[in-house]
Design an enzyme around this catalytic site. Sequence first.
Site, PDB file in Angstrom:
ATOM      1  N   GLY A  36       0.269  -5.300   0.951  1.00  0.00           N
ATOM      2  CA  GLY A  36      -0.793  -5.591   0.012  1.00  0.00           C
ATOM      3  C   GLY A  36      -0.205  -6.250  -1.327  1.00  0.00           C
ATOM      4  N   ALA A  73       0.951  -1.219  -0.095  1.00  0.00           N
ATOM      5  CA  ALA A  73       0.081   0.026   0.123  1.00  0.00           C
ATOM      6  C   ALA A  73       0.849   1.316  -0.039  1.00  0.00           C
ATOM      7  CB  ALA A  73      -0.787  -0.067   1.094  1.00  0.00           C
ATOM      8  N   GLU A 115      -0.474  -9.695  -0.756  1.00  0.00           N
ATOM      9  CA  GLU A 115      -1.835 -10.318  -0.515  1.00  0.00           C
ATOM     10  C   GLU A 115      -2.539 -10.392  -2.017  1.00  0.00           C
ATOM     11  OE1 GLU A 115      -2.953  -7.084   2.139  1.00  0.00           O
ATOM     12  OE2 GLU A 115      -3.835  -8.670   3.396  1.00  0.00           O
ATOM     13  N   GLU A 120       3.248  -5.510   7.447  1.00  0.00           N
ATOM     14  CA  GLU A 120       2.423  -4.294   8.104  1.00  0.00           C
ATOM     15  C   GLU A 120       2.536  -4.067   9.420  1.00  0.00           C
ATOM     16  OE1 GLU A 120       1.686  -6.759   5.857  1.00  0.00           O
ATOM     17  OE2 GLU A 120       0.038  -5.961   4.311  1.00  0.00           O
TER      18      GLU A 120
END
Length: 701
Positions: free
Chosen positions: A104, A63, A107, A127
Amino acid sequence: MPGSVTFERHDDVALLRLDNPPVNGLSFAMRAALGERVAQALADEAVKAIVIAGADRMFCGGADIREFSAPPPPGAAHLPAILDEIEASPKPVVAAIHGVAAGGGMEVALACHVRLAAPGTRLGLPEVTLGILPGAGGTQRMPRLIGIEKALDVIVGGKLHPVEKALALGFVDECVEGDLVETAIARARRLAADGAPLRRASKLTEHLEAALGRPEIFDDFRKKMAKRARGFDAPYACVDCVETTLTMPYAEALKNERAVFHRLRESDQSAAQRHAFFAEREVAKIPDVPKATPVRSIASAGVVGCGTMGGGIAMSIANAGLPVTVLESSPEALDRGMAIIRRNYAATVSKGRLSQAQMDARLARITPTLDDADLGAADVVIEAVFEELPLKKEVFARLDLVCKPEAILATNTSTLDVDAIAAATSRPERVIGTHFFSPANVMKLMENVRGARTSPETIATVMKLSKKLGKVGVLVGVCDGFVGNRMLYAYRRQADFLLEEGALPEQIDRVIYDFGLPMGPYQMADLAGLDVSWRVRKAQAPNRPAHLRYSPIADRICEQGRYGQKTGAGWYRYEEGSRLPIPDPAIHELIANVSAELGIERRAISDDEIIPRCLYPLVNEGAKILDEGLALRAGDIDVIWMHGYGFPRYRGGPMFWADLVGLRTIYDTMSRLHDEHGEWLAPAPLLKRLAEQGKGFREVD
Ligand SMILES: NC(=O)c1ccc[n+]([C@@H]2O[C@H](COP(=O)([O-])OP(=O)(O)OC[C@H]3O[C@@H](n4cnc5c(N)ncnc54)[C@H](O)[C@@H]3O)[C@@H](O)[C@H]2O)c1
């Protein structure tokens, strides 16, 4: 085009490439683009399979953290929903991962049906290090894919793993030596042709079933991480979310994960950890030492003095792969110092954290000597002899004679004037302070002290050396105690005054520990030894201003030969062979006697009084340092305190914490304390100014 996801057709395979330099970060725009491209590929009947890859340097760094501070724009694309769509795709989706897949980005890869990675790739879910958790299905897909315990390690550990490790753990399916994207396209095409069922992580049940009868996994893990995670919210939230793989249906667990993610993202802790992340990167920016400043290469080093600090510094240098020559003043001191280095390495080997071969290689890089001339070829020499100015000047004058003219001469002094030391040489522009913290082979901070004549090239070279040693170098100016210790004095002084007024060492230590520091001031003093600062205080005594309050307690303790852990007694007492501090009635009596002598009536000090009284003055001193230009930014001070003193990262360092408390509150409290307790507590002009303007330290240019 930057900031987009490109769509290329390779016959019947759609290749989607994340393209958002420098790290292909998943900004709002990128997420929207990914959703659109996936939808396009799904809708296109000619497309039978999909490959997701990254452009340029990497797959995807995750992110865009900078977007966290603002609310998402209306109608922003929802990453978990896009990933659900990818996973549910009837067309096979293959992730072709190179460089890095983090957060992210990882993910996204977890939602694909197959993960192929290039050699050298690093992957993980970091994270937690930013005070959040993987909020797009990571806490749900990872455990189903690799098992609960391994997933807890990956998610709570927050590390990026080399591809070999990811392969062994099971979140990469294959490491591809050849052309990654070509291989991925071929694999995707074959999967489509085979028509075999696709492996969707959210549907896997084998690992969950294996864990069903063992709910204790989670509490065991919480216990295991308790020491390292003390005070942090995110690691516990990660474990809680992974636990829902067993207690909630997938869809509900995903919703829960998202809610927890939002809560963490809005928290002060995450803001603090994000601040820490950026502040650590910003320390490298020095306005008058631009990036283009020439940097001298450092191929070998010297260390003068093989005591507590010199030995640790030599180890740091050897650990970084550089040869280092260590100079001592006598064969006995040299033997003693080298024996301690060997013992320290051997202890690490016996703990299994270093192999014997690595130890031998590191030791082989350290050359002991008694001859100044052996430092002649070193590119940098770091001095760590006794803290005495005449001695340091003499050492620097000698170094100036034997070291090559371009060599940098650095001092590890903690209190002395770097300019006075530089003046003993013919090369003051190549003299700088490198203030390591004890134990120097462990602690990550280096305060790099810029003298009046230190050249930009010397600064740039030493900042780079810090990095090479695996340390965080922060540039500071010359003043008593530099940045960290000068602030420490301000805090410790008030702690001592609180003792005179009614507190006890163990109370102050407990409150400071509970605030999040690794230990309070008195345990720290006992660990470091009380005699060195006593010697400094005695030397300073004739110049001590009479109007300023001075606590004699520490001196009285030293007068009894209690120098801390090394003598079995200091602020606490210690049982033979133990480091456990035991409160000592003799010290209580000594403190009470001092109070009586000073005519101070002891009162109950509440725990609530201790943090403002000790830490606001610390912040206040930080404000003075900032105003005097001795630190470049408030964030630099925060980095110093996090890495040199263990100030909790979830509070972001003292200056960030102060902004959260509110500078108005701190200023008002300081003003009141100043009225009640005198001169030491006068609010700093910068603190006053910012409080009146309703601003924070982060707004100081
Ligand atoms: N101990 C700490 O926590 C700490 C932290 C930061 C900085 N420092 C600073 O680091 C320096 C060293 O401190 P230390 O704690 O390692 O002291 P130390 O007493 O453990 O070691 C000093 C060493 O220097 C050697 N030495 C003395 N004169 C010498 C000479 N002329 N040539 C070569 N070697 C000589 C001594 O034999 C001794 O081994 C001091 O300036 C101190 O202020 C100490």
